[in-house]
Scaffold this motif. Structure first.
Motif, short mmCIF file in Angstrom:
data_model
loop_
_atom_site.label_atom_id
_atom_site.label_comp_id
_atom_site.label_asym_id
_atom_site.label_seq_id
_atom_site.Cartn_x
_atom_site.Cartn_y
_atom_site.Cartn_z
N LYS A 188 0.83 -1.21 0.00
CA LYS A 188 0.00 0.00 0.00
C LYS A 188 0.87 1.26 0.00
O LYS A 188 0.50 2.27 -0.59
CB LYS A 188 -0.88 -0.04 1.25
CG LYS A 188 -2.02 0.95 1.25
CD LYS A 188 -2.93 0.74 2.46
CE LYS A 188 -3.86 1.91 2.62
NZ LYS A 188 -3.90 2.43 3.98
N GLU A 189 2.05 1.16 0.64
CA GLU A 189 2.92 2.33 0.74
C GLU A 189 3.36 2.83 -0.63
O GLU A 189 3.53 4.02 -0.84
CB GLU A 189 4.19 2.02 1.56
CG GLU A 189 3.95 1.70 3.02
CD GLU A 189 3.52 0.27 3.23
OE1 GLU A 189 3.99 -0.61 2.49
OE2 GLU A 189 2.70 0.02 4.14
N GLN A 190 3.56 1.87 -1.55
CA GLN A 190 4.00 2.26 -2.89
C GLN A 190 2.94 3.11 -3.58
O GLN A 190 3.23 4.12 -4.20
CB GLN A 190 4.28 1.00 -3.73
CG GLN A 190 5.44 0.20 -3.23
CD GLN A 190 6.75 0.85 -3.58
OE1 GLN A 190 6.92 1.40 -4.67
NE2 GLN A 190 7.68 0.83 -2.66
N LYS A 191 1.71 2.67 -3.43
CA LYS A 191 0.61 3.38 -4.06
C LYS A 191 0.44 4.74 -3.41
O LYS A 191 0.30 5.76 -4.09
CB LYS A 191 -0.65 2.54 -3.89
CG LYS A 191 -1.80 2.96 -4.74
CD LYS A 191 -2.92 1.97 -4.55
CE LYS A 191 -4.24 2.67 -4.57
NZ LYS A 191 -5.32 1.79 -4.11
N GLU A 192 0.51 4.76 -2.08
CA GLU A 192 0.37 6.03 -1.35
C GLU A 192 1.46 7.00 -1.77
O GLU A 192 1.20 8.18 -1.98
CB GLU A 192 0.49 5.78 0.15
CG GLU A 192 -0.76 5.31 0.81
CD GLU A 192 -0.57 5.05 2.30
OE1 GLU A 192 -1.58 4.96 3.00
OE2 GLU A 192 0.59 4.93 2.76
N ALA A 193 2.70 6.48 -1.87
CA ALA A 193 3.82 7.34 -2.23
C ALA A 193 3.53 8.06 -3.53
O ALA A 193 3.74 9.27 -3.65
CB ALA A 193 5.09 6.52 -2.36
N SER A 194 3.02 7.32 -4.50
CA SER A 194 2.77 7.92 -5.80
C SER A 194 1.61 8.91 -5.75
O SER A 194 1.72 10.04 -6.21
CB SER A 194 2.50 6.82 -6.83
OG SER A 194 2.21 7.39 -8.06
N LEU A 195 0.51 8.50 -5.15
CA LEU A 195 -0.66 9.39 -5.08
C LEU A 195 -0.34 10.66 -4.30
O LEU A 195 -0.78 11.75 -4.66
CB LEU A 195 -1.84 8.67 -4.43
CG LEU A 195 -2.45 7.54 -5.26
CD1 LEU A 195 -3.52 6.80 -4.47
CD2 LEU A 195 -3.04 8.07 -6.56
N ALA A 196 0.47 10.53 -3.24
CA ALA A 196 0.80 11.69 -2.42
C ALA A 196 1.68 12.68 -3.15
O ALA A 196 1.83 13.82 -2.75
CB ALA A 196 1.47 11.25 -1.11
N LEU A 197 2.31 12.23 -4.24
CA LEU A 197 3.13 13.16 -5.03
C LEU A 197 2.28 13.91 -6.05
O LEU A 197 2.79 14.67 -6.85
CB LEU A 197 4.23 12.39 -5.77
CG LEU A 197 5.39 11.89 -4.92
CD1 LEU A 197 6.26 10.96 -5.72
CD2 LEU A 197 6.20 13.05 -4.39
#
Lengths: 257, 295
Positions: free
Chosen positions: B161-170
């Motif tokens: 989930k962190e990978q997806k969050e990292a991208s969306l948060a950018l």
């Protein structure tokens, strides 16, 4: 040391309420975060502090069943009533997570990921972004010779600083940090804290932490959350030395939480 | 009875069952390969099958199997991957989604002969394609799509989930996140699934009997014009595959060396499926290592 007396208000949160389905997670939250300040949010587990920080860039929308009322004004634009452009918002409001989460790519590619998709194509510009942001997070000297190697080979603390650099690469004006040092050793933690004090010269920083020493060491303002309420929000020095509320005093003196 | 004895009995039972499984598999392999491999010569692989004389080969059948496999995957993989992305990222949990999910699961468990008859009705008769490669490929697509959807959905859900969050948060859009973070990360899983599905396609007979047919026109391997009748690349020609050939030789063959041809073809089929499986594991792990470690 002290910046100009009139600092720009970045976030103005008014009467924010949030529910996960039936669970009332945030109750009438009021807060104001300004530029060039570190705003710390403390409180025991389950008090709503992580939920709160995720509302500031609307990452909370990823969770199912979320409902919000009130206002979250980001530079005088209410995130809750107008149809905000999430892409724009999150470019301007960077976020750092508990655990460093670099992409399984090279260090270089991690940093240029955002700028590239947002339309910067020129190699020289991208190179410059990589160098400036890595210098900003004091990682440049450690990795400048291996920019093309995988980011997964870095230590936990380096990964977290890389993630900060990656967030800075989209030129935000706020950096949200959700317990950024909770998975790090004391030395890496110290480095990140030094970095935050450096970053606040350019950015507004909101940090969630369960480490009260950390909050008192680095922040300018602190808000104490309990059961979804803001019990007390004021200057950090005042909150820790002379809290108004009994519950705040109990918490910071370690009587619960 | 004390718990130590029960524990020993349970351990014994598990070992016995595992041993039976392995023994069965080994015996099956031994049987097929021991009977089949002596028949598999270069000549057997590269000569045309014969309809009444002894000594026919499986050249066309082998080619047809591979070609139908390729055509099927060209149709299945994009549809299945997009379907899987939809199920993992866009479908909101609710009645409609669980309805779609049970439809997909039902599709996966359809008996292949039913799919074959459905193909006969729709592709061969209603659409007027006749017995063709494309008809066979479409029929195979029907029960391979659910597998691909499932595999893709699982692979995407297993991305941290962190990978997806990292991208969306950018401030990266959902589509870009899918394209640049989720799909590359899920790629080894999807690839493994696709290759395993290939093994199934390769060994399928029942669904192809009524869709791709029991015959192959005489082919000229020098003719690469996909529209020519005698071109192997023409997708509108009938094509008997290896698995279908084994079946048809056994049930209605007139050649004197039925056993030899069937055994040889079976050995080739089993080896091909085995190769697919080993390839899937190997490629999957190599790419996964490349993506995640790379220190």
């Amino acid at each position: 040391m002290q910046a100009a007396p009139t600092k720009e208000t970045i976030f103005q949160v008014n009467d924010l309420n949030l529910w996960y389905d039936d669970f009332h997670a945030l109750k009438d939250v009021n807060l104001e975060a300004k530029n060039n300040e570190i705003y710390a949010i403390i409180g025991p587990s389950g008090c709503g502090k992580s939920t709160f920080i995720k509302t500031l860039n609307l990452m909370i929308n990823m969770e199912p069943g979320v409902r919000m009322t009130g206002e979250i004004n980001y530079k005088e634009k209410n995130l809750l009533d107008s149809r905000v452009d999430l892409v724009d918002l999150r470019r301007n409001v960077g976020m750092i997570f508990q655990k460093g989460n670099p992409f399984p790519q090279s260090i270089y590619d991690n940093i240029v990921y955002g700028p590239k998709i947002h339309g910067i194509k020129k190699k020289s510009e991208l190179d410059e972004i990589v160098e400036t942001t890595l210098k900003d997070v004091a990682l440049w000297d450690e990795v400048k010779d291996r920019l093309k190697t995988s980011a997964m080979g870095l230590s936990g603390g380096q990964q977290q600083r890389l993630c900060i650099a990656r967030a800075l690469a989209t030129t935000p004006d706020v950096v949200l940090m959700d317990e950024p040092t909770s998975a790090l050793d004391p030395i890496s933690t110290l480095k990140i804290e030094e970095l935050m004090t450096e970053l606040k010269k350019k950015y507004c920083i909101v940090i969630v932490t369960h480490n009260m020493q950390q909050a008192s060491r680095i922040s300018d303002k602190t808000a104490f959350f309990l059961h979804g309420h803001v019990v007390e929000a004021t200057e950090t020095s005042k909150l820790f030395s002379n809290p108004e509320d009994k519950r705040t005093e109990d918490y910071i003196s370690g009587r619960f939480g | 009875m004390n718990s130590r004895i029960t524990d020993r009995i349970a351990t014994g039972v598990f070992y016995t069952i595992a041993a039976i499984m392995v023994a069965l598999l080994l015996y099956l392999f031994y049987f097929i390969l021991a009977n089949g491999l002596p028949q598999v010569t270069w000549d057997f692989l590269t000569s045309e099958s014969s309809s009444y004389k002894a000594g026919g080969g499986i050249r066309d059948q082998l080619f047809n199997s591979l070609y139908i496999l390729v055509i099927t995957m060209i149709i299945t993989v994009p549809l299945g991957v997009f379907g899987g992305v939809y199920m993992a990222e866009y479908a909101k949990p609710g009645k409609l989604t669980s309805f779609i999910r049970s439809c997909i699961e039902m599709l996966a468990s359809l008996p292949s002969i039913v799919v074959g008859l459905f193909g006969l009705l729709i592709f061969v008769n209603k659409m007027g394609l006749g017995y063709t490669i494309i008809g066979g490929a479409l029929a195979l697509t029907i029960f391979n799509i659910p597998v691909m959807v499932r595999v893709t959905e699982d692979a995407i859900n297993s991305v941290p989930k962190e990978q997806k969050e990292a991208s969306l948060a950018l401030g990266i859009t959902r589509w870009h996140t899918i394209k640049t973070v989720l799909l590359p990360y899920a790629f080894p899983g999807i690839l493994t699934g696709a290759i395993l599905a290939s093994g199934r396609v390769f060994g399928e007979a029942a669904a192809l009997l009524y869709t791709a047919g029991l015959s192959t026109p005489s082919l000229d391997y020098g003719n690469w014009n996909p529209l020519a009748d005698n071109s192997p690349l023409n997708i509108f020609r009938p094509a008997e595959t290896l698995a279908v050939h084994i079946w048809s030789v056994n049930t209605q063959g007139l050649i004197p060396d039925i056993r030899e041809v069937a055994n040889g073809a079976s050995a080739v089929l089993v080896i091909a499926v085995l190769v697919f499986n080993i390839l899937a594991r190997w490629l999957g792990s190599v790419i996964h290592k490349k993506l995640t470690a790379g220190k």
